[in-house]
Write an enzyme that holds these catalytic residues in place. Structure first.
Site, PDB file in Angstrom:
ATOM      1  N   HIS A 162      -5.874 -45.329  49.271  1.00  0.00           N
ATOM      2  CA  HIS A 162      -7.322 -45.464  49.100  1.00  0.00           C
ATOM      3  C   HIS A 162      -7.761 -46.811  49.670  1.00  0.00           C
ATOM      4  O   HIS A 162      -7.012 -47.785  49.637  1.00  0.00           O
ATOM      5  CB  HIS A 162      -7.729 -45.359  47.619  1.00  0.00           C
ATOM      6  CG  HIS A 162      -6.983 -46.298  46.731  1.00  0.00           C
ATOM      7  ND1 HIS A 162      -5.691 -46.048  46.310  1.00  0.00           N
ATOM      8  CD2 HIS A 162      -7.315 -47.500  46.201  1.00  0.00           C
ATOM      9  CE1 HIS A 162      -5.274 -47.036  45.554  1.00  0.00           C
ATOM     10  NE2 HIS A 162      -6.237 -47.946  45.478  1.00  0.00           N
TER      11      HIS A 162
ATOM     12  N   HIS B 243     -10.652 -49.740  49.390  1.00  0.00           N
ATOM     13  CA  HIS B 243     -11.731 -50.304  48.581  1.00  0.00           C
ATOM     14  C   HIS B 243     -12.853 -50.754  49.515  1.00  0.00           C
ATOM     15  O   HIS B 243     -12.589 -51.471  50.494  1.00  0.00           O
ATOM     16  CB  HIS B 243     -11.255 -51.548  47.812  1.00  0.00           C
ATOM     17  CG  HIS B 243     -10.189 -51.288  46.806  1.00  0.00           C
ATOM     18  ND1 HIS B 243     -10.426 -51.202  45.458  1.00  0.00           N
ATOM     19  CD2 HIS B 243      -8.846 -51.104  46.946  1.00  0.00           C
ATOM     20  CE1 HIS B 243      -9.302 -50.977  44.803  1.00  0.00           C
ATOM     21  NE2 HIS B 243      -8.323 -50.927  45.692  1.00  0.00           N
TER      22      HIS B 243
END
Ligand code: 5GP
Length: 138
Positions: free
Chosen positions: A98, A100
């Site tokens: 992922h 940010h």
């Protein structure tokens, strides 16, 4: 066992969805480091950026760019930190790749500092180090 982001992608756990297409999901981070802190992830599981197929990585980063642009235009952010942690030693707590996307505002702390102590470069052979990494690139 499925990681928490796979469970969110499969609809087993609720999220605040920011963006979705066939390959990518973006959601608000449960802990808002700043207002609008968003996580962008591939729907197909891979552990970190390091193991993500290049075509999917490109799609994730393109979405991260667009969300960063939206944070500037809609939320009034004056800057954006875009970062990803690869591996537990680097601070990754959820083992599903992922990115940010963290909007930064006027009056915030500003900048982004690694809290690690900087290494003493006078004790390093930087040309050798650069060559070592360069030769490891596949
Ligand atoms: P990492 O530390 O792996 O780079 O980032 C993981 C992020 O996932 C953290 O910022 C954390 O707040 C967020 N997170 C953990 N569990 C959940 C969850 O169930 N929902 C959402 N939206 N974010 C989560």
């Amino acid at each position: 066992m499925k990681d928490i982001f796979c469970r969110i992608i499969d609809g087993e756990i609720p999220c605040n969805k920011v963006y979705e297409d066939d390959d990518v999901l973006a959601i608000l981070d449960i802990s808002q480091t700043t207002k609008g802190h968003t996580l962008v992830m591939p729907k197909h599981h891979c552990e970190s950026l390091l193991s993500c197929p290049a075509d999917i990585l490109n799609k994730v980063m393109a979405v991260a760019q667009r969300i960063g642009q939206a944070e500037v235009s809609v939320l009034g952010a004056k800057g954006v930190n875009i970062l990803t942690n690869c591996g537990e030693m680097a601070g990754q707590t959820v083992p599903h790749f992922h990115v940010h996307v963290i909007p930064r505002y006027l009056g915030g702390e500003g900048g982004f500092r690694l809290t690690m102590t900087e290494q003493d470069t006078s004790k390093m052979n930087l040309p050798v180090l650069a060559k070592q990494i360069s030769e490891g690139i596949k």
